[in-house]
Enzyme design. Structure first.
Site, PDB file in Angstrom:
ATOM      1  N   CYS A 191     -30.966  48.928 -30.448  1.00 43.56           N
ATOM      2  CA  CYS A 191     -30.377  48.207 -31.576  1.00 43.56           C
ATOM      3  C   CYS A 191     -31.060  46.857 -31.601  1.00 43.56           C
ATOM      4  CB  CYS A 191     -28.866  48.029 -31.439  1.00 43.56           C
ATOM      5  SG  CYS A 191     -28.191  46.989 -32.755  1.00 43.56           S
ATOM      6  N   CYS A 218     -28.348  43.925 -32.839  1.00 45.39           N
ATOM      7  CA  CYS A 218     -27.418  43.352 -31.853  1.00 45.39           C
ATOM      8  C   CYS A 218     -27.239  44.334 -30.701  1.00 45.39           C
ATOM      9  CB  CYS A 218     -26.091  42.974 -32.486  1.00 45.39           C
ATOM     10  SG  CYS A 218     -25.350  44.228 -33.543  1.00 45.39           S
ATOM     11  N   SER A 219     -26.246  45.191 -30.785  1.00 46.32           N
ATOM     12  CA  SER A 219     -25.968  46.064 -29.650  1.00 46.32           C
ATOM     13  C   SER A 219     -25.198  47.290 -30.107  1.00 46.32           C
ATOM     14  CB  SER A 219     -25.168  45.293 -28.602  1.00 46.32           C
ATOM     15  OG  SER A 219     -24.075  44.659 -29.232  1.00 46.32           O
ATOM     16  N   CYS A 220     -25.465  47.765 -31.314  1.00 45.43           N
ATOM     17  CA  CYS A 220     -24.780  48.943 -31.829  1.00 45.43           C
ATOM     18  C   CYS A 220     -25.074  50.123 -30.905  1.00 45.43           C
ATOM     19  CB  CYS A 220     -25.261  49.254 -33.245  1.00 45.43           C
ATOM     20  SG  CYS A 220     -24.953  47.895 -34.405  1.00 45.43           S
TER      21      CYS A 220
END
Lengths: 213, 120
Positions: A114, A117-119
């Site tokens: 991702c 961000c941090s999906c």
């Protein structure tokens, strides 16, 4: 700033030794505000913590992969509508609403990042490891996937293409690694034991039957 | 053959460890607040992803990702301020009150905001 000493409190030398760090204090402040405004239910917040600390994790995804390895019909469903196929095993919930399964083959290796961000697909993999959230992985998975794989100890044949999938708030990916050789006749549970978290992000391969985790 | 998860060689990526999901309790709280607020419809998840992304892309972000939940918290505060739910000053004042309350709470007792000696 007034400095606290223990004058007058000699009877209890444990006095005044609680300390809340800045971040901890800010979280409490937010929680207080949101509770007072009726925007959160503290009990629901506790349930969320409990769920993600202990109930969801990569064992869920491993069960999905093991079933895809041994059940062609399920595999086809997973390819067609991953969200529904995964939900049929009981793994549904936040950040798993729009899932796509990507299948490794001898010719194509899939890897997930991702960059935004941090999906990450929480219902099947739990919360992401620190490296997944780190700036170097988020940039280098795209610019140098082969180099990143090498750091994870994965070397692919020259002619295997690497496809990098960039997760978004709308779409999450689950890599279905190739089924290892020598696993004919293994039970679903035995197969699931070979499916590591990293193999479902694409920074690892499924383990061979005799391979230590 | 690949070594098992955990054998990262280069300094480029943070080393993998058997890390707990949350390193400190406040991180779990911050995580859950965002999930709950999204569930309650206070913000949509794409809005949240954008807000978090902006913080994570700040130049001072730690390469090892260790400050991830600091960014998470900052993103959450900013988004709530932008939505008019609260103000930065309100959060900052209340955070100080919580710190005073903690300081005034005998060890081993639950820390309650009521314990803040300056509470009016």
């Amino acid at each position: 700033m007034h400095h606290h000493d223990d004058d007058g409190h000699h009877h209890d030398h444990h006095h005044h030794d609680n300390h809340l760090g800045e971040m901890a204090a800010r979280v409490r402040a937010l929680e207080t505000i949101l509770t007072e405004k009726g925007l959160i239910d503290p009990a629901a917040v506790d349930t969320i913590i409990e769920t993600y600390e202990s109930r969801v994790g990569p064992r869920n995804g491993a069960a999905v992969v093991a079933k895809a390895w041994s059940d062609p019909e399920f595999r086809a469903w997973l390819a067609r509508d991953a969200t529904a196929a995964i939900a049929s095993l009981g793994y549904a919930g936040r950040q798993g609403e729009h899932m796509q399964a990507v299948f490794n083959t001898p010719g194509v290796h899939n890897m997930v990042v991702c960059t935004l961000c941090s999906c990450y697909p929480w219902p099947v993999l739990g919360l992401p490891p620190v490296w997944y959230k780190s700036p170097p992985y988020r940039s280098r998975a795209v610019s140098d996937p082969r180099g990143v794989l090498a750091e994870f100890g994965v070397t692919l044949p020259e002619d295997t293409a690497i496809r990098v999938w960039d997760s978004t708030a709308e779409m999450r990916y689950l890599v279905v690694p190739m089924r290892p050789e020598g696993t004919d006749g293994m039970s679903g549970e035995q197969l699931a034991d070979l499916v590591t978290r990293n193999s479902m992000i694409g920074t690892g391969l499924a383990l061979a039957p005799e391979q230590p985790r | 053959m690949s070594p098992p998860d955990g054998a990262l060689a280069s300094p480029g990526l943070p080393k993998e460890a058997d890390e707990p999901v949350f390193v400190e309790p406040w991180q779990a709280q911050a995580f859950a607040l965002a999930v709950e607020l999204n569930a309650r419809g206070v913000f949509e998840w794409p809005e949240w992803a954008d807000a978090l992304s902006r913080e994570l892309h700040s130049p001072d972000a730690a390469p090892d990702g260790s400050d991830y939940y600091d960014h998470w918290m900052r993103a959450l505060e900013k988004l709530l301020v932008a939505k008019g739910v609260t103000t930065s000053d309100t959060v900052a004042d209340l955070a100080l009150a919580w710190q005073r309350a903690a300081h005034a709470t005998p060890h081993g007792r639950p820390i309650l905001l009521e314990n803040d000696p300056q509470r009016s």
